[in-house]
Design an enzyme around this catalytic site. Structure first.
Site, PDB file in Angstrom:
ATOM      1  N   CYS A 159       0.742  -1.073  -0.029  1.00 35.88           N
ATOM      2  CA  CYS A 159      -0.387   0.158   0.031  1.00 35.88           C
ATOM      3  C   CYS A 159       0.848   1.438  -0.002  1.00 35.88           C
ATOM      4  CB  CYS A 159      -1.182   0.067   0.876  1.00 35.88           C
ATOM      5  SG  CYS A 159      -0.388  -0.765   2.415  1.00 35.88           S
ATOM      6  N   HIS A 262      -2.101   6.917   4.682  1.00 37.25           N
ATOM      7  CA  HIS A 262      -1.057   6.202   4.559  1.00 37.25           C
ATOM      8  C   HIS A 262      -0.401   7.297   3.602  1.00 37.25           C
ATOM      9  CE1 HIS A 262      -1.326   2.936   5.707  1.00 37.25           C
ATOM     10  NE2 HIS A 262      -0.188   1.965   5.124  1.00 37.25           N
TER      11      HIS A 262
HETATM   12  N1  NDP Z   1      -4.732  -3.537   5.013  1.00 38.82           N
HETATM   13  C1  NDP Z   1      -3.978  -3.070   4.282  1.00 38.82           C
HETATM   14  O1  NDP Z   1      -4.259  -1.698   4.034  1.00 38.82           O
HETATM   15  C2  NDP Z   1      -3.562  -3.717   2.825  1.00 38.82           C
HETATM   16  C3  NDP Z   1      -3.157  -5.023   3.484  1.00 38.82           C
HETATM   17  N2  NDP Z   1      -2.252  -5.340   2.160  1.00 38.82           N
HETATM   18  C4  NDP Z   1      -2.372  -7.315   2.138  1.00 38.82           C
HETATM   19  O2  NDP Z   1      -3.695  -7.870   1.880  1.00 38.82           O
HETATM   20  C5  NDP Z   1      -3.919  -8.783   2.729  1.00 38.82           C
HETATM   21  C6  NDP Z   1      -5.227  -8.638   3.964  1.00 38.82           C
HETATM   22  O3  NDP Z   1      -4.675  -8.293   4.524  1.00 38.82           O
HETATM   23  P1  NDP Z   1      -6.137  -7.589   5.824  1.00 38.82           P
HETATM   24  O4  NDP Z   1      -6.592  -7.256   5.418  1.00 38.82           O
HETATM   25  O5  NDP Z   1      -5.357  -6.089   6.602  1.00 38.82           O
HETATM   26  O6  NDP Z   1      -6.093  -8.758   6.526  1.00 38.82           O
HETATM   27  P2  NDP Z   1      -6.648  -9.578   8.133  1.00 38.82           P
HETATM   28  O7  NDP Z   1      -5.274  -9.859   9.374  1.00 38.82           O
HETATM   29  O8  NDP Z   1      -7.418  -8.153   8.637  1.00 38.82           O
HETATM   30  O9  NDP Z   1      -7.650  -9.757   7.335  1.00 38.82           O
HETATM   31  C7  NDP Z   1      -7.357 -11.614   6.997  1.00 38.82           C
HETATM   32  C8  NDP Z   1      -8.150 -12.726   6.062  1.00 38.82           C
HETATM   33  O10 NDP Z   1      -7.406 -13.730   6.352  1.00 38.82           O
HETATM   34  C9  NDP Z   1      -8.369 -14.599   6.390  1.00 38.82           C
HETATM   35  N3  NDP Z   1      -6.990 -16.590   6.630  1.00 38.82           N
HETATM   36  C10 NDP Z   1      -6.506 -15.898   7.831  1.00 38.82           C
HETATM   37  N4  NDP Z   1      -5.614 -16.959   8.192  1.00 38.82           N
HETATM   38  C11 NDP Z   1      -6.837 -18.040   6.850  1.00 38.82           C
HETATM   39  C12 NDP Z   1      -6.223 -19.827   6.617  1.00 38.82           C
HETATM   40  N5  NDP Z   1      -5.506 -20.422   7.239  1.00 38.82           N
HETATM   41  N6  NDP Z   1      -6.980 -19.744   5.106  1.00 38.82           N
HETATM   42  C13 NDP Z   1      -7.826 -19.454   5.154  1.00 38.82           C
HETATM   43  N7  NDP Z   1      -8.524 -17.831   4.991  1.00 38.82           N
HETATM   44  C14 NDP Z   1      -7.055 -17.341   6.147  1.00 38.82           C
HETATM   45  C15 NDP Z   1      -8.512 -13.898   6.980  1.00 38.82           C
HETATM   46  O11 NDP Z   1      -9.945 -15.184   7.829  1.00 38.82           O
HETATM   47  P3  NDP Z   1     -11.176 -14.845   9.821  1.00 38.82           P
HETATM   48  O12 NDP Z   1     -11.432 -14.192  10.349  1.00 38.82           O
HETATM   49  O13 NDP Z   1     -11.534 -16.427   9.048  1.00 38.82           O
HETATM   50  O14 NDP Z   1      -9.631 -15.319  10.463  1.00 38.82           O
HETATM   51  C16 NDP Z   1      -9.013 -12.550   7.087  1.00 38.82           C
HETATM   52  O15 NDP Z   1     -10.115 -12.729   6.086  1.00 38.82           O
HETATM   53  C17 NDP Z   1      -2.585  -9.383   3.297  1.00 38.82           C
HETATM   54  O16 NDP Z   1      -1.181 -10.287   2.711  1.00 38.82           O
HETATM   55  C18 NDP Z   1      -2.221  -8.014   4.088  1.00 38.82           C
HETATM   56  O17 NDP Z   1      -0.753  -7.775   3.674  1.00 38.82           O
HETATM   57  C19 NDP Z   1      -1.597  -4.814   1.374  1.00 38.82           C
HETATM   58  C20 NDP Z   1      -1.603  -3.861   0.928  1.00 38.82           C
HETATM   59  C21 NDP Z   1      -3.185  -3.342   2.242  1.00 38.82           C
HETATM   60  N1  PHD Z   2       2.263  -2.869   5.218  1.00 38.75           N
HETATM   61  C1  PHD Z   2       1.576  -2.453   5.072  1.00 38.75           C
HETATM   62  C2  PHD Z   2       0.187  -3.440   4.422  1.00 38.75           C
HETATM   63  C3  PHD Z   2       0.529  -4.467   3.946  1.00 38.75           C
HETATM   64  O1  PHD Z   2      -0.406  -5.540   4.065  1.00 38.75           O
HETATM   65  O2  PHD Z   2       1.866  -4.992   2.933  1.00 38.75           O
HETATM   66  P1  PHD Z   2       1.879  -5.913   2.448  1.00 38.75           P
HETATM   67  O3  PHD Z   2       1.134  -6.769   1.066  1.00 38.75           O
HETATM   68  O4  PHD Z   2       2.824  -5.225   1.647  1.00 38.75           O
HETATM   69  O5  PHD Z   2       2.685  -6.882   3.313  1.00 38.75           O
HETATM   70  C4  PHD Z   2       1.369  -1.651   6.423  1.00 38.75           C
HETATM   71  O6  PHD Z   2       1.330  -1.767   7.813  1.00 38.75           O
HETATM   72  O7  PHD Z   2       0.388  -0.579   6.223  1.00 38.75           O
END
Ligand code: NDP
Ligand code: PHD
Length: 373
Positions: A159, A262
């Protein structure tokens, strides 16, 4: 270019549907003109429950009625086989295996996780910058064992990387290569997912370290701003990592007590001499029109970059919701006494930094005829 006929519905799935990014997918897709949520996946903790029960809903709009009662499934391809597009907001610890299995099962995956960003055959696409990198998808399919007909993975960027490469792309388009770039981030806590950073760590505080973030920013920027080239002239495509002019990027990442959005302070040096003036830079940023705008992707922002003249903008609380978080806001464009120009950029980490980027990438891939719809 393919045109999606009026009234056509394209079924999509969301992996990690209960998380921070997954919930934003659900909120954004509610009003999408042709994507309709068909299947939802998350961990064993959520599987078997209705979405309304499984998701600890944290969005500012209500859970869309169309998804409330959908049963959350385990993240296995058989539950998603009717989906033309699968969006992934999976935790990076599990995304690699799950997204790989979905690709092998001939599904088109648009991922937010870091797992495949460095793969030489997977495009790392910030839709307002490098949608032409999608052109590597046929090669990705061909090199898969066994070769695929429909399946592929497209990733979007970290992000913080996303927020900075948009103005950098605008500057390179107007003034030629950027040579050096120094960035300091002030990242919102939602970037760490839910429940994220403990309140006792972030309240009344700034944390000057986010694991792996600086390395990701410094590397991803080169892949995104680089060309997709055919170095040997034999039809084999490769990302050139900005090889035409070495680009040095230095990032310092901090976590601040902001919920969403951010902020990044950015200083750049151009290869061209003399460097452009602050006014020329402002005009180039405001005029930047990405391809996804001109081909009418429905989720593209009207302004990729909004340039503020007020001296105290952008600010996360005031600017993160502008255009549903689909563009970026830039301000304080001024002379830098060490490099050439410095400015501040604000991007919504959950929208253009995550879910919105995946959705525009999918819209673009459909227009390019890369998705079987
Ligand atoms: N938040 C942000 O601003 C950004 C995030 N990202 C990336 O996006 C992705 C998601 O981030 P974010 O939404 O913040 O993370 P969260 O921790 O909020 O959500 C994670 C999700 O993954 C699921 N999950 C976890 N373990 C498993 C498993 N063993 N099998 C299947 N599903 C699973 C969870 O399900 P459950 O609820 O059932 O545990 C939940 O739906 C990450 O890879 C992160 O690095 C990238 C850019 C920005
Ligand atoms: N690490 C970023 C969000 C994120 O999950 O990034 P990435 O998908 O590159 O792991 C933050 O904490 O703001």
């Amino acid at each position: 270019m393919y045109t999606v006929p009026e009234g056509k519905i394209i079924k999509v799935g969301v992996l990690g549907a209960t998380g921070t990014v997954g919930q934003r997918f659900i909120a954004l897709l509610e009003s999408h003109p042709y994507f309709a949520v068909h299947a939802l996946g998350a961990s064993a903790r959520s599987a078997g429950k209705t979405y309304a029960l499984a998701a600890n809903w944290k969005q500012t709009t209500p859970i869309p009625s169309a998804v409330r009662d959908i049963e959350v499934k385990p993240c296995a391809p058989e539950h998603f086989k009717e989906c033309a597009v699968v969006f992934s907001g999976l935790d990076a610890d599990v995304a690699g295996d799950i997204e790989g299995a979905f690709r092998t099962a001939e599904l088109a995956v648009f991922s937010n996780a870091k797992s495949y960003r460095r793969d030489p055959n997977v495009p790392l696409v910030v839709p307002l910058v490098n949608p032409f990198h999608l052109n590597i998808i046929p090669q990705q399919r061909l090199l898969h064992s066994p070769p695929l007909k429909k399946g592929f993975i497209v990733t979007n960027a970290n992000c913080s990387t996303t927020g900075v490469v948009i103005p950098l792309a605008a500057l390179e388009r107007a003034f030629g290569p950027v040579e050096s770039c120094i960035i300091t981030t002030l990242q919102a806590i939602s970037g760490a997912g839910y429940p994220g950073v403990p309140a006792l760590d972030i309240f009344d505080n700034v944390v000057p370290y986010i694991s792996g973030e600086e390395e990701k920013m410094e590397w991803e920027t080169l892949k995104i701003l680089g060309e997709l080239a055919d170095p040997a002239g034999d039809g084999t495509l490769a990302f050139d990592m900005h090889a035409h002019t070495p680009l040095r990027v230095s990032a310092s990442c901090t976590r601040v007590p902001v919920v969403e959005g951010h902020t990044e302070t950015v200083s750049v040096r151009f290869a061209r001499r003399p460097a452009p003036s602050p006014q020329q830079v402002r005009e180039a940023l405001a005029a930047y029109t990405p391809v996804v705008q001109s081909v009418a992707c429905p989720s593209a922002p009207r302004h990729a970059i909004w340039v503020h003249e007020e001296p105290d903008r952008p600010q996360p609380r005031l600017d993160r919701a502008f255009q549903q978080g689909a563009g970026v806001s830039v301000g304080r464009v001024r002379q830098c006494q060490v490099l050439d120009i410095k400015f501040v950029v604000l991007s919504n980490n959950v929208n253009i930094g995550a879910a919105t980027s995946s959705i525009i990438n999918a819209e673009m891939a459909i227009l390019k005829g890369l998705v079987a719809v």
